[in-house]
Design a protein around this motif. Structure first.
Motif, PDB file in Angstrom:
ATOM      1  N   THR A   1       0.824  -1.212   0.000  1.00 14.59           N
ATOM      2  CA  THR A   1       0.000   0.000   0.000  1.00 14.59           C
ATOM      3  C   THR A   1       0.852   1.254   0.000  1.00 14.59           C
ATOM      4  OG1 THR A   1      -1.698  -1.257   1.189  1.00 14.59           O
ATOM      5  CG2 THR A   1      -1.964   1.132   1.102  1.00 14.59           C
TER       6      THR A   1
ATOM      7  N   LYS B   1       0.565   4.073  -2.832  1.00 13.91           N
ATOM      8  CA  LYS B   1       0.388   5.500  -2.572  1.00 13.91           C
ATOM      9  C   LYS B   1       1.360   6.325  -3.433  1.00 13.91           C
ATOM     10  CE  LYS B   1      -0.133   6.768   1.837  1.00 13.91           C
ATOM     11  NZ  LYS B   1      -1.472   7.336   1.963  1.00 13.91           N
TER      12      LYS B   1
ATOM     13  N   GLY C   1       0.483   8.905  -6.393  1.00 16.82           N
ATOM     14  CA  GLY C   1       1.035  10.251  -6.348  1.00 16.82           C
ATOM     15  C   GLY C   1       1.535  10.720  -7.694  1.00 16.82           C
TER      16      GLY C   1
ATOM     17  N   ALA D   1       5.764   8.388   0.758  1.00 20.00           N
ATOM     18  CA  ALA D   1       5.103   7.481   1.716  1.00 20.00           C
ATOM     19  C   ALA D   1       6.087   6.437   2.238  1.00 20.00           C
ATOM     20  CB  ALA D   1       3.900   6.805   1.065  1.00 20.00           C
TER      21      ALA D   1
ATOM     22  N   LEU E   1      -4.890   4.312   2.890  1.00 21.98           N
ATOM     23  CA  LEU E   1      -5.162   5.199   1.763  1.00 21.98           C
ATOM     24  C   LEU E   1      -5.981   6.398   2.216  1.00 21.98           C
ATOM     25  CD1 LEU E   1      -6.191   2.617  -1.016  1.00 21.98           C
ATOM     26  CD2 LEU E   1      -3.958   3.728  -0.724  1.00 21.98           C
ATOM     27  N   THR E   2      -5.691   7.551   1.625  1.00 20.13           N
ATOM     28  CA  THR E   2      -6.563   8.706   1.836  1.00 20.13           C
ATOM     29  C   THR E   2      -7.823   8.517   1.008  1.00 20.13           C
ATOM     30  OG1 THR E   2      -5.671   9.957  -0.030  1.00 20.13           O
ATOM     31  CG2 THR E   2      -4.522  10.177   2.101  1.00 20.13           C
TER      32      THR E   2
ATOM     33  N   GLU F   1      -6.942   8.909  -2.619  1.00 21.17           N
ATOM     34  CA  GLU F   1      -6.239   7.749  -3.179  1.00 21.17           C
ATOM     35  C   GLU F   1      -7.192   6.598  -3.426  1.00 21.17           C
ATOM     36  OE1 GLU F   1      -1.892   8.612  -1.058  1.00 21.17           O
ATOM     37  OE2 GLU F   1      -3.408   7.393  -0.040  1.00 21.17           O
ATOM     38  N   ARG F   2      -8.098   6.365  -2.502  1.00 20.18           N
ATOM     39  CA  ARG F   2      -9.087   5.300  -2.681  1.00 20.18           C
ATOM     40  C   ARG F   2      -9.986   5.610  -3.877  1.00 20.18           C
ATOM     41  NH1 ARG F   2     -12.423   3.633   2.547  1.00 20.18           N
ATOM     42  NH2 ARG F   2     -10.291   3.896   3.327  1.00 20.18           N
TER      43      ARG F   2
END
Length: 604
Positions: free
Chosen positions: A437, A441, A445, A467, A566-567, A570-571
């Motif tokens: 993960t 990320k 990005g 990350a 995940l933010t 991001e999700r």
């Protein structure tokens, strides 16, 4: 099969071959010699007849150099090969060193003695590279000596013959621009540098310029050749005539004079004798090229190969071809993933069987011309070797309970693909999911980045790593490389890396491939290809921003994702990407694979 799995290297070959080379150097009055992983074109992929570094040391990677002195020898490799080199090379004979962190110049500076003569092949070392070597030799009181013929070749009894791959024409519906128009455009840019002519040493530049393709090296459709283009628009192509059919020769003859490779260096001397100013890329052209021009009375204009940037900026036809190639490749890859999910949990699948299956699915598209590089099929600890090449001795079963990494690509007449997926086999641990993960990320990005005109790849590279950095982790390779249009899967000058100095331009294609590789355990990498899009306004913003369009269409394994890391943004990206994959790829699949794809692309 386009890929073989025979054992490519044997560390035991090093001892007798090194002894033979040292004897040959002594016969020539040389105290040392440099053996780069390069041919006269400085390409990443070289024909078997030019694999001198592999022949001498056993090392089969795509970047490196060996330095041989009387009492010691060393091999220098970059971060991709720090594990591989110890498997392939007798490290008691050749001390392994990091090519970037402890470069050959540092080693030579420490071990050269006054009066020593260090030999090198001036066609295999670039102009700038040779300058650095001369500085080191001068500081040590040693002499750098150019050899007329390579001493490795003198002791390589069974050296293969030079390749004679047939040359083909790249049609307009794939190239998007007539070769004559390209020649006119590049000739004008040569004139603007103040040069009378340019020497073109890169075969992929020559292939792009003349709208031709070849088959002289594995997996890259280039014809090995040199060319000279004048600012007035006349051209000379130096290529073995046995590669040209009558049709290809007749087409090329309308664009350029054609000569045999043996005429190349004399042609440079003729330019020099005429007092011409010749554009040479000091980072790509062999030192011998500059020497011939200058010795004959010519002048050098140093600057980048004027074809690199135009080739990197794909036109509308090439972009359309890339999208078509990626969709076609995505269908084959989805079929592979469906097959893999049904097969791998049984515990009887190995690295070679998986690579063979993926190639078979690509062949079944009916459009595959080649794979774009040897498939990296890494199970368990082999996945931690980021540029691992499976062979019959290293081949491992794909274990249940560890991630499996597969990095592969296809060469289609309308585009070149390159994709990496890390796949869950059985239950994954919390650490595996966390590592995956964090890499995801970083991938997101890059995929979602918006950036102003003039932004370089180096400025974006941190987005892929931040990350991981926050977790005290990193990876020892660039984040992204340029990709050609039915050409090299590794194309410059664009790259996303700490050294990526080229501003990104609309039409460029780059990979997005952060990773993480806990040594001896497993490897994680997620790779899509991205197209740089035109600058567009952002609501509320003050200036247009470039961005990326993701070309690759394949599920990212949801079983390895830890959603809590995940933010929301991001999700949302992951779910939108999967919805797009399902929408665009699904209609081209059989019913069974479509059902699998729908499950694989469900929202997280």
């Amino acid at each position: 099969m386009f890929q073989t799995f025979d054992t490519p290297t044997d560390p035991s070959v090093g001892k007798p071959r090194l002894a033979a080379l040292k004897a040959e150097l002594a016969r020539r009055g040389l105290d040392g010699f440099l053996i780069p992983r390069a041919d006269a074109h400085q390409g990443e992929y070289v024909p078997p007849c030019d694999c001198r570094l592999q022949w001498l040391t056993g090392f089969g990677g795509s970047a490196g150099v060996a330095a041989v002195l009387g009492e010691r020898a060393a091999i220098f490799i970059d971060g991709r090969y720090t594990l591989q080199v110890r498997d392939q090379v007798d490290c008691e004979l050749f001390e392994p060193h990091h090519l970037i962190e402890a470069p050959p110049t540092d080693w030579l500076q420490a071990h050269l003695k006054p009066g020593m003569k260090l030999g090198f092949d001036p066609m295999l070392h670039t102009l700038n590279g040779t300058r650095r070597l001369r500085q080191v030799c001068a500081a040590a009181g040693a002499e750098l000596v150019a050899v007329a013929d390579n001493p490795v070749d003198a002791v390589w009894a069974d050296r293969p013959a030079a390749p004679l791959g047939a040359v083909s024409l790249q049609p307009m519906d794939k190239a998007g621009e007539e070769a004559r128009d390209k020649i006119t455009r590049i000739a004008a840019s040569v004139g603007r540098t103040g040069a009378d002519a340019v020497v073109i040493t890169q075969p992929d530049s020559i292939a792009w310029l003349f709208n031709i393709r070849g088959s002289d090296v594995m997996h890259t459709p280039i014809p090995l050749s040199f060319a000279v283009l004048t600012a007035a628009g006349s051209a000379q192509l130096f290529i073995d005539g046995r590669k040209l059919s009558n049709t290809v020769r007749d087409t090329l003859a309308m664009l350029t004079d054609i000569a045999e490779p043996a005429a190349f260096l004399p042609a440079l001397e003729a330019l020099g004798a005429a007092g011409k100013a010749v554009l040479v890329d000091p980072d790509l052209a062999g030192e011998a090229i500059a020497t011939r021009i200058l010795a004959a009375g010519g002048k050098l204009v140093e600057g980048p190969d004027p074809i690199l940037l135009p080739k990197a900026i794909k036109n509308r036809v090439e972009i359309a071809g890339a999208r078509a190639a990626h969709l076609r490749d995505a269908v084959a890859f989805a079929r592979f993933l469906c097959w893999f999910d049904a097969t791998a949990p049984g515990g009887e699948l190995d690295e070679i069987a998986a690579a063979e299956a993926l190639e078979r699915f690509r062949v079944e598209t009916g459009a595959l011309r080649d794979i774009s590089f040897d498939t990296i099929s890494g199970a368990g600890p082999n996945g931690a070797i980021c540029h691992y090449r499976v062979n019959r001795e290293s081949n491992l079963p794909i274990p249940v309970g560890r991630p499996y990494l597969i990095d592969s690509g296809g060469q289609y007449e309308d585009g070149t693909t390159d994709i990496t997926r890390t796949l869950a086999v059985g239950e994954m641990t919390a650490d595996m999911k966390r590592h995956f993960t964090l890499v995801l990320k970083g991938h997101i990005g890059i995929a979602t980045a918006r950036f102003p005109v003039g932004t370089t790849g180096a400025q974006l590279d941190t987005l892929a790593r931040i990350a991981l950095w926050k977790a005290g982790l990193d990876y020892d390779h660039g984040t992204g490389h340029g990709v050609g249009s039915f050409l090299s899967v590794h194309e410059g000058p664009q790259r996303i890396a700490k050294t990526g100095a080229q501003p990104l331009r609309p039409g460029m294609i780059l990979s997005n491939e952060p990773g993480y590789y806990p040594a001896g355990q497993y490897g994680i990498r997620i790779e899509n290809l991205e197209l740089v899009t035109e600058a567009a306004e952002i609501p509320g913003g003050e200036r247009p921003m470039l961005g990326f369009e993701t070309l690759t269409l394949a599920p990212i394994d949801r079983r390895l994702v830890e959603p809590a890391l995940l933010t929301a943004e991001e999700r949302d990206w992951l779910n939108r990407y999967h919805a797009r994959v399902n929408e665009e790829v699904g209609p081209h699949l059989d019913a069974r694979t479509r059902i699998w794809l729908e499950a694989a692309t469900k929202p997280v």
